[in-house]
Design a protein around this motif. Sequence first.
Motif, short mmCIF file in Angstrom:
data_model
loop_
_atom_site.label_atom_id
_atom_site.label_comp_id
_atom_site.label_asym_id
_atom_site.label_seq_id
_atom_site.Cartn_x
_atom_site.Cartn_y
_atom_site.Cartn_z
N ALA A 111 -15.03 20.96 0.94
CA ALA A 111 -14.81 21.86 0.04
C ALA A 111 -15.40 21.74 -1.48
CB ALA A 111 -13.40 22.38 0.14
N THR A 112 -16.60 21.45 -1.34
CA THR A 112 -17.33 21.32 -2.83
C THR A 112 -18.35 22.60 -2.95
OG1 THR A 112 -16.79 18.99 -2.31
CG2 THR A 112 -18.38 19.76 -4.15
N TYR A 113 -18.48 23.12 -3.95
CA TYR A 113 -19.50 24.02 -4.45
C TYR A 113 -20.32 23.24 -5.33
CZ TYR A 113 -22.01 27.82 -7.14
OH TYR A 113 -22.79 28.63 -7.58
N ILE A 114 -21.71 23.30 -4.18
CA ILE A 114 -22.74 22.39 -5.12
C ILE A 114 -24.19 23.35 -5.09
CG2 ILE A 114 -24.27 20.26 -4.97
CD1 ILE A 114 -22.13 19.15 -2.99
N PRO A 115 -24.29 24.04 -6.41
CA PRO A 115 -25.83 24.80 -6.46
C PRO A 115 -26.89 23.64 -6.27
CG PRO A 115 -24.19 25.14 -8.53
CD PRO A 115 -23.63 24.02 -7.49
N GLY A 116 -27.81 24.22 -5.50
CA GLY A 116 -28.96 23.33 -4.96
C GLY A 116 -28.80 22.75 -3.64
N LEU A 132 -27.89 31.54 -1.56
CA LEU A 132 -26.56 32.24 -1.32
C LEU A 132 -25.52 31.54 -2.25
CD1 LEU A 132 -26.69 32.56 2.59
CD2 LEU A 132 -26.56 34.47 0.97
N VAL A 133 -25.62 30.15 -2.28
CA VAL A 133 -24.79 29.36 -2.98
C VAL A 133 -24.90 29.87 -4.37
CG1 VAL A 133 -24.27 27.06 -3.99
CG2 VAL A 133 -24.93 27.47 -1.52
N ALA A 134 -26.06 29.99 -5.04
CA ALA A 134 -26.21 30.28 -6.45
C ALA A 134 -25.29 31.81 -6.56
CB ALA A 134 -27.47 30.76 -6.80
N ALA A 135 -25.53 32.88 -5.63
CA ALA A 135 -24.94 34.03 -5.91
C ALA A 135 -23.45 34.01 -5.74
CB ALA A 135 -25.53 35.09 -4.81
N GLU A 187 -35.04 6.26 -4.57
CA GLU A 187 -35.80 6.69 -5.95
C GLU A 187 -36.74 7.85 -5.35
OE1 GLU A 187 -37.00 3.76 -8.90
OE2 GLU A 187 -36.90 2.39 -6.93
N ARG A 188 -37.45 7.76 -4.21
CA ARG A 188 -38.44 8.81 -3.78
C ARG A 188 -37.45 10.00 -3.36
NH1 ARG A 188 -40.52 4.03 -1.41
NH2 ARG A 188 -39.53 4.41 0.50
N GLY A 189 -36.51 9.83 -2.65
CA GLY A 189 -35.76 11.09 -2.54
C GLY A 189 -35.13 11.88 -3.57
N VAL A 190 -34.67 11.16 -4.84
CA VAL A 190 -34.35 11.69 -6.01
C VAL A 190 -35.52 12.71 -6.61
CG1 VAL A 190 -33.60 11.55 -8.34
CG2 VAL A 190 -32.53 10.35 -6.67
N THR A 191 -36.83 12.04 -6.49
CA THR A 191 -37.80 12.74 -6.94
C THR A 191 -38.19 13.90 -6.38
OG1 THR A 191 -38.70 10.62 -7.86
CG2 THR A 191 -40.38 12.56 -7.45
N ALA A 192 -38.11 13.87 -4.73
CA ALA A 192 -38.36 14.83 -3.79
C ALA A 192 -37.23 16.34 -4.26
CB ALA A 192 -38.51 14.47 -2.56
N LEU A 193 -36.12 15.74 -4.45
CA LEU A 193 -34.86 16.78 -4.43
C LEU A 193 -35.08 17.61 -5.72
CD1 LEU A 193 -31.85 17.33 -3.83
CD2 LEU A 193 -31.45 15.88 -5.86
N LEU A 194 -35.56 16.92 -6.71
CA LEU A 194 -36.03 17.59 -8.14
C LEU A 194 -37.22 18.47 -7.86
CD1 LEU A 194 -34.90 14.64 -10.42
CD2 LEU A 194 -33.73 16.63 -10.23
N GLY A 246 -37.09 24.81 -11.41
CA GLY A 246 -37.23 26.28 -11.60
C GLY A 246 -35.89 27.10 -11.13
N GLU A 247 -35.01 26.45 -10.11
CA GLU A 247 -33.95 27.38 -9.79
C GLU A 247 -32.81 27.26 -10.91
OE1 GLU A 247 -32.92 25.90 -5.77
OE2 GLU A 247 -35.06 26.42 -4.96
N PRO A 248 -32.04 28.41 -10.83
CA PRO A 248 -31.08 28.39 -11.51
C PRO A 248 -29.99 27.04 -11.03
CG PRO A 248 -31.33 30.59 -10.53
CD PRO A 248 -32.21 29.50 -9.74
N LEU A 249 -29.32 26.47 -12.10
CA LEU A 249 -28.47 25.52 -11.63
C LEU A 249 -28.98 24.33 -10.99
CD1 LEU A 249 -25.49 27.68 -11.06
CD2 LEU A 249 -26.24 27.22 -13.52
N ALA A 250 -30.20 24.29 -11.11
CA ALA A 250 -31.05 23.13 -10.30
C ALA A 250 -30.36 21.55 -10.92
CB ALA A 250 -32.29 22.98 -10.43
N PRO A 251 -30.31 20.51 -9.88
CA PRO A 251 -30.02 19.40 -10.57
C PRO A 251 -31.15 18.91 -11.61
CG PRO A 251 -30.43 19.46 -8.24
CD PRO A 251 -30.75 20.68 -8.63
#
Length: 374
Positions: free
Chosen positions: A47-52, A61-64, A97-104, A109-114
């Motif tokens: 039960a966690t709300y996580i934009p992105g 859908l999560v952002a909306a 480290e590579r995973g964090v870079t890929a995530l970002l 440019g997305e709203p509320l992105a990490p």
Amino acid sequence: MGSPDVVVIGGGIAGASVAFELAADRRVLLLEGESALATHSTARSAATYIPGHGPAPVRALVAASGPRFAALAAELDTSPLLTPNTVVWAGFDGAGERGVTALLAEREGEPLAPERVDPDAAQSICPLLRPGVVRAAAVTSASADVDAAGLHAAYVRGLRRRGGEVRSGARVGSLERRGTTWRVDVPDGHVEAPDVVDAAGAWADVVAQAAGVDPIGLVPLRRTAAIVPVADEAVPAGGRRSMVIEVGESFYFKSEPGGLLVSPGDETPSPPCDARPDELDVALALERVAAVVTVPVRSVRTAWAGLRSFVGDRLPVVGARPEHPGFHFLAGQGGSGIESAPALGALAAAVVTGAPVPADIEVDPRVFSPTRLG
């Protein structure tokens, strides 16, 4: 209520949310096979709300859903549904480290992105992390814990206010298309309606096959969680709640009153069932979390498991197949059923009724259509 316009099958968060939205201008009957509503995945979510979080259409859908949580709390007379909880996406080795870079990069440019933070900042946000253990990190600061039980109860209360009916202990036996309506058999008889919404969670394909509708290839995956007792004095007082997710989602943990919620991020295929935790999965969670935190992680206060259901592309399935008019799926939400419910329930109701999707939900509903699955 007389003959309903829509029968919704499944009393979890998917069924409750779409039933509430449909009841704005339809007569709705919500059927739940268990003796109580929301006894499976909805009751067992982190039960966690996580934009992105999730694939791009799910992230939309999560952002909306964010503003809609506040609107629902006001409309349905409930306490705030979101409690701020900063999420740290952490990489603990080179792959991380590579995973964090890929995530970002994927969410740029997305709203509320990490946003990227240095390892010291990540450790400051979650002081339970061992100093020096984080090699790369990003933070979702707009994340929150969701009062899943409060959200579900509010939807059911709102459905009843709008004239909808709820029946528990009403396991569906068979469904049959008769002219322009569907006949739905339940233990105490049957009901007929022009539209049926299959929101039965891990059992959605079982319901579809009972109706003679091609299944969508839903695969329930077991996810395990446990609460580890932690002395109150070991958890820094004050400040904001935090949750740490290993960026490859091989484990996560978050603070709870008097303990830590831990999970190994497991995805074990399972038939639809009342899921139970596996001792090995619990042990993996303890081992992985213990390696990165400063507090002892050895014993378990309680453990549980739930089923997160996906189709192959890991997107929800919303709508009807042309050859089976009036039989609509709302299934396959995976791990985002709670955090996307406000927007997905509204989108699904629009698909069922043929109304325009609300303007704040910036996703084409065709990406969720069952026709994409062949």
